[in-house]
Scaffold this motif. Structure first.
Motif, short mmCIF file in Angstrom:
data_model
loop_
_atom_site.label_atom_id
_atom_site.label_comp_id
_atom_site.label_asym_id
_atom_site.label_seq_id
_atom_site.Cartn_x
_atom_site.Cartn_y
_atom_site.Cartn_z
N TYR A 65 0.83 -1.21 0.00
CA TYR A 65 0.00 0.00 0.00
C TYR A 65 0.86 1.25 0.00
O TYR A 65 0.60 2.22 -0.73
CB TYR A 65 -0.92 -0.03 1.21
N ASP A 68 2.79 1.68 -3.41
CA ASP A 68 1.83 2.15 -4.40
C ASP A 68 2.29 1.95 -5.85
O ASP A 68 2.10 2.82 -6.70
CB ASP A 68 1.52 3.64 -4.15
N ARG A 128 -3.44 0.38 -7.84
CA ARG A 128 -2.06 0.12 -7.43
C ARG A 128 -1.97 0.25 -5.90
O ARG A 128 -2.60 1.12 -5.30
CB ARG A 128 -1.10 1.10 -8.10
N GLY A 129 -1.19 -0.62 -5.31
CA GLY A 129 -1.06 -0.61 -3.86
C GLY A 129 -2.14 -1.41 -3.15
O GLY A 129 -2.12 -1.54 -1.93
#
Length: 300
Positions: A65, A68, A128-129
């Motif tokens: 996370y 990212d 993403r993440g």
């Protein structure tokens, strides 16, 4: 246990069930009751391994996370009562909900049917993440629709496109789609929870006989059970045609829920560990800014 040891242990649980190349795969060679030699007396150790796996998963997801850059997509397919919901619930129990997206795919809506069959999966891909979880997926269009061809007639697909090659074409579409995702930083891992027919029967009876579990049972589940052999054939074909190095299938024994969850957790931990995840590095200017703020706070 050190992280390196934990990852190695995860690899030992996950690797036996990973299918990278589908050509030689046969479902009859995969045992639904396999536990890698562990018995019921080993359940406490398995639970301990699952707990450690969940803790490692939480740490890795936090880095995913923060970094990212990568996204991870986990796809679950199975017959009814194989334990998809339970596996997702237990394995992902330590994950920050802020970095996880779960999508359950039911029968296509009117809006879904106005688009191609991959559309509803495309629009639900994880950021993403994030870790994205598909409880069922576009693979239903190569499984259920194949067992029940009458469904295709309701899906607005032009008749001239419904040929003998349609399943071969769909497998090619999905392979290309997953390769595209892989080339763009979306790591795909697929899980087929392999349940035996006898164990499904036992779980169905349990759902009927225990009032608190009545809600889990639907008459349609029993109807689909009548097509068991057909489903086994199309699931095998699905895995044979879509298992690749970048987007492998894990054919996870599902007769023992405690073992199923250990294998799923191990596969996810191994996957995240392979990404070499790290917290973002802070540059000199940012460090100087933080130092100045610290000094200001200490003066208060």
């Amino acid at each position: 246990m050190k992280t390196e040891q934990l990852i190695e242990k995860a690899r030992k649980f996950a690797e036996p069930f990973r299918v990278n190349k589908g050509k030689d795969f046969r479902l009859k060679n995969a045992m639904p009751g396999e536990t890698l030699g562990l018995g019921n007396e080993d359940k406490p150790r398995a639970q301990e391994a699952l707990t450690m796996g969940i803790e490692a998963l939480a740490e890795l997801q936090d880095k995913l996370y923060a970094q990212d850059k990568w996204a991870v997509l986990l796809i679950f397919q199975a017959m009814d009562a194989a334990g998809k919901d339970g596996a997702i619930k237990h394995v992902m129990s330590g994950v920050n909900p802020q970095g996880c997206q779960v999508v359950s795919f039911k029968s296509p809506s009117a809006d879904d049917l106005d688009h191609d069959y991959l559309w509803r999966c495309m629009k639900s891909l994880p950021n993403r993440g994030h870790i994205g979880i598909f409880n069922r997926s576009c693979y239903e269009e190569t499984v259920v629709v194949r067992v029940h061809p009458e469904i295709m007639a309701r899906q607005k697909v032009p008749v001239e496109l419904i040929t003998k090659k349609i399943w071969e074409q769909r497998f090619a579409d999905i392979r290309n789609f997953e390769e595209y995702l892989s080339n763009n930083g979306v790591v795909v891992r697929k899980f087929f929870l392999h349940l035996s027919k006898n164990e499904q029967k036992r779980r169905f009876l349990e759902r009927i006989e225990i009032p608190d579990k009545n809600w889990k049972f639907s008459a349609s589940d029993a109807v689909e059970r009548e097509h068991w052999d057909e489903y086994m054939e199309v699931y095998e074909d699905m895995i044979r045609n879509t298992a690749t190095e970048k987007s492998p299938w894990y054919v996870v024994p599902a007769d023992n829920k405690w073992f199923t969850r250990v294998v799923v957790a191990a596969a996810i931990v191994e996957t995240l560990a392979s990404l070499d995840l790290k917290y973002p590095e802070v540059d000199k200017d940012k460090l100087a800014e933080l130092a100045a703020i610290k000094r200001q706070l200490l003066k208060e």
